[in-house]
Scaffold this active site. Structure first.
Site, PDB file in Angstrom:
ATOM      1  N   TYR A 236     -41.001 -30.386 -28.950  1.00  0.00           N
ATOM      2  CA  TYR A 236     -39.673 -29.824 -29.268  1.00  0.00           C
ATOM      3  C   TYR A 236     -38.900 -31.166 -29.517  1.00  0.00           C
ATOM      4  CZ  TYR A 236     -42.191 -26.495 -26.278  1.00  0.00           C
ATOM      5  OH  TYR A 236     -42.860 -25.494 -25.806  1.00  0.00           O
TER       6      TYR A 236
ATOM      7  N   ASP B 262     -39.361 -31.269 -24.273  1.00  0.00           N
ATOM      8  CA  ASP B 262     -38.004 -31.044 -24.031  1.00  0.00           C
ATOM      9  C   ASP B 262     -37.686 -29.806 -24.468  1.00  0.00           C
ATOM     10  OD1 ASP B 262     -35.333 -31.220 -23.538  1.00  0.00           O
ATOM     11  OD2 ASP B 262     -34.831 -32.792 -25.000  1.00  0.00           O
TER      12      ASP B 262
ATOM     13  N   CYS C 183     -33.731 -28.345 -19.232  1.00  0.00           N
ATOM     14  CA  CYS C 183     -32.266 -27.978 -19.039  1.00  0.00           C
ATOM     15  C   CYS C 183     -32.282 -26.697 -18.186  1.00  0.00           C
ATOM     16  CB  CYS C 183     -31.424 -27.649 -20.234  1.00  0.00           C
ATOM     17  SG  CYS C 183     -32.399 -26.439 -21.349  1.00  0.00           S
TER      18      CYS C 183
ATOM     19  N   CYS D  46     -15.728 -23.639 -17.124  1.00  0.00           N
ATOM     20  CA  CYS D  46     -16.191 -24.441 -15.888  1.00  0.00           C
ATOM     21  C   CYS D  46     -16.439 -23.571 -14.733  1.00  0.00           C
ATOM     22  CB  CYS D  46     -15.313 -25.499 -15.609  1.00  0.00           C
ATOM     23  SG  CYS D  46     -14.901 -26.643 -17.043  1.00  0.00           S
TER      24      CYS D  46
END
Length: 406
Positions: free
Chosen positions: A272, A337, A364, A74
């Site tokens: 994709y 994508d 992303c 994180c």
């Protein structure tokens, strides 16, 4: 040395200046005065860790995770969630402003989600200990509980602590949010006692798979799990791509559907497509969907998903997206994508020549998204970009964009 933090970079690190060099400081916030130690340096930049906080930001909070300061899983647990969303939305604005000539008004408010136990998949590293790598190293942080992993994953982790893990170097655990399926993949170098592992784990997982010499072998169970997004069930194999945040995946797909504005006369290209999740999700609203995917195992799963969901207006082809011009069909709209690398030049040219009335782009990586939108903007109007937080407590952020043919 003691430095004043000026701002945050796009990886959640604080930024300061020292002798005309930029210093990236882990776990540091704007306006904080910190005593740092340099851990890496080259001609232009340095990386540092905080030894002491002399003046702290009002936005700093105590991380709920006891491993946060060491663990590399994180990045943003030292600020509250509202500030995290603000940081991510501003990050998208800064990237679009830097790499494109698009107006910032097209960026919509970020869509947030629940921060706790959202991950349905984790990868643990093993070497006498089991856990995550520490920040910027291959040192394994031995953990007992992961705050962002599902409760089922944490339960399996506790049981793994009681098993002989010799010759296992990595463990992947995948769980389903809605189907109560659990799978464990053991990546090994040499012999392991399969009978002992099955005996220890069979009551808490549905499938046990061994990965060795680039091959998967199921030693217990069916070898895959199922989960749901909306009304659809999807097969998830050991190496299948499936969104790690199942709840937020539906939010993402609903935004795709909203931007697509589908009708029953339309033929859709899904580039994709992976295991066909997005294509199947929108299939009932359109005439047909054609899915293109380079991974042959993903295509096998896509056809399986088509079958179990009784979808008869979708087809899949195993093909590199850069060779999509081999397909001579005409499509009304396109969903893309791509991986973090974004669209290659051949695919960009195909989309320009196709002249589909609409492109819905799921990304992303906002930097490659910005690059691709700038290449397409002379042919398409970039109408909106909506950031979607799929990965709370990390600096990563997903985006959905809609482009309309000029």
């Amino acid at each position: 040395m003691i430095v004043k933090v000026e701002k945050m970079d796009h990886q959640g690190r604080g930024i300061a200046k020292v002798n005309d060099k930029t210093v990236f400081i882990y776990n540091a916030l704007p306006l904080e005065l910190v005593d740092i130690r340099i851990i890496k340096e080259n001609k232009r930049i340095m990386e540092a860790v905080v030894l002491k906080y002399i003046e702290t930001s009002k936005k700093r909070i105590n991380p709920i995770c006891p491993y946060y300061l060491e663990c590399g899983g994180c990045d943003l647990m030292h600020i509250n969630y509202d500030d995290e969303l603000e940081y991510k939305e501003n990050k998208i604005r800064q990237i679009i402003e830097k790499f494109t000539t698009l107006p910032l008004q097209i960026i919509k408010p970020i869509v947030g989600n629940s921060c706790d136990n959202y991950r349905n998949k984790v990868t643990f590293h093993v070497n006498s200990k089991i856990g995550y790598y520490s920040k910027k190293s291959f040192k394994i942080i031995d953990i007992d509980n992961c705050f962002i992993a599902s409760n089922e994953i944490n339960n399996i982790l506790k049981n793994l602590k009681e098993i002989n893990l010799n010759n296992i170097y990595e463990i992947v655990i995948r769980t389903s949010k809605y189907m109560n399926d659990k799978m464990i993949v053991l990546k090994i170098n040499n012999y392991i006692n399969e009978e002992e592992i099955i005996d220890k784990l069979k009551d808490i997982v549905d499938s046990i798979i061994v990965y060795q010499n680039k091959e998967y072998k199921t030693i217990y169970g069916k070898g895959f799990i199922n989960d749901k997004i909306g009304d659809y069930i999807f097969k998830i194999s050991p190496d299948s791509f499936f969104q790690v945040n199942t709840i937020q995946a539906k939010v993402l797909y609903d935004k795709v559907l909203e931007y697509l504005e589908p009708n029953k006369d339309e033929n859709i290209l899904d580039l994709y497509c992976g295991t066909g999740t997005i294509g199947i999700y929108v299939s009932k609203y359109v005439k047909s969907v054609k899915g293109i995917e380079i991974n042959k195992y993903a295509v096998i799963d896509a056809n399986y998903n088509k079958k179990i969901n009784n979808v008869d207006n979708i087809s899949f082809e195993c093909l590199d997206a850069s060779k999509v011009d081999k397909i001579k069909d005409k499509f009304d709209s396109v969903i893309v994508d791509p991986p973090r690398s974004g669209l290659d030049k051949k695919t960009i040219n195909y989309l320009i020549n196709l002249k589909a009335k609409k492109i819905v782009y799921v990304s992303c990586d906002p930097v490659t998204l910005a690059r691709d939108l700038e290449l397409l903007k002379d042919y398409y109007n970039v109408e909106e970009i909506t950031p979607v937080d799929m990965f709370s407590n990390t600096y990563h952020v997903e985006c959905v964009s809609v482009l309309k043919l000029k």
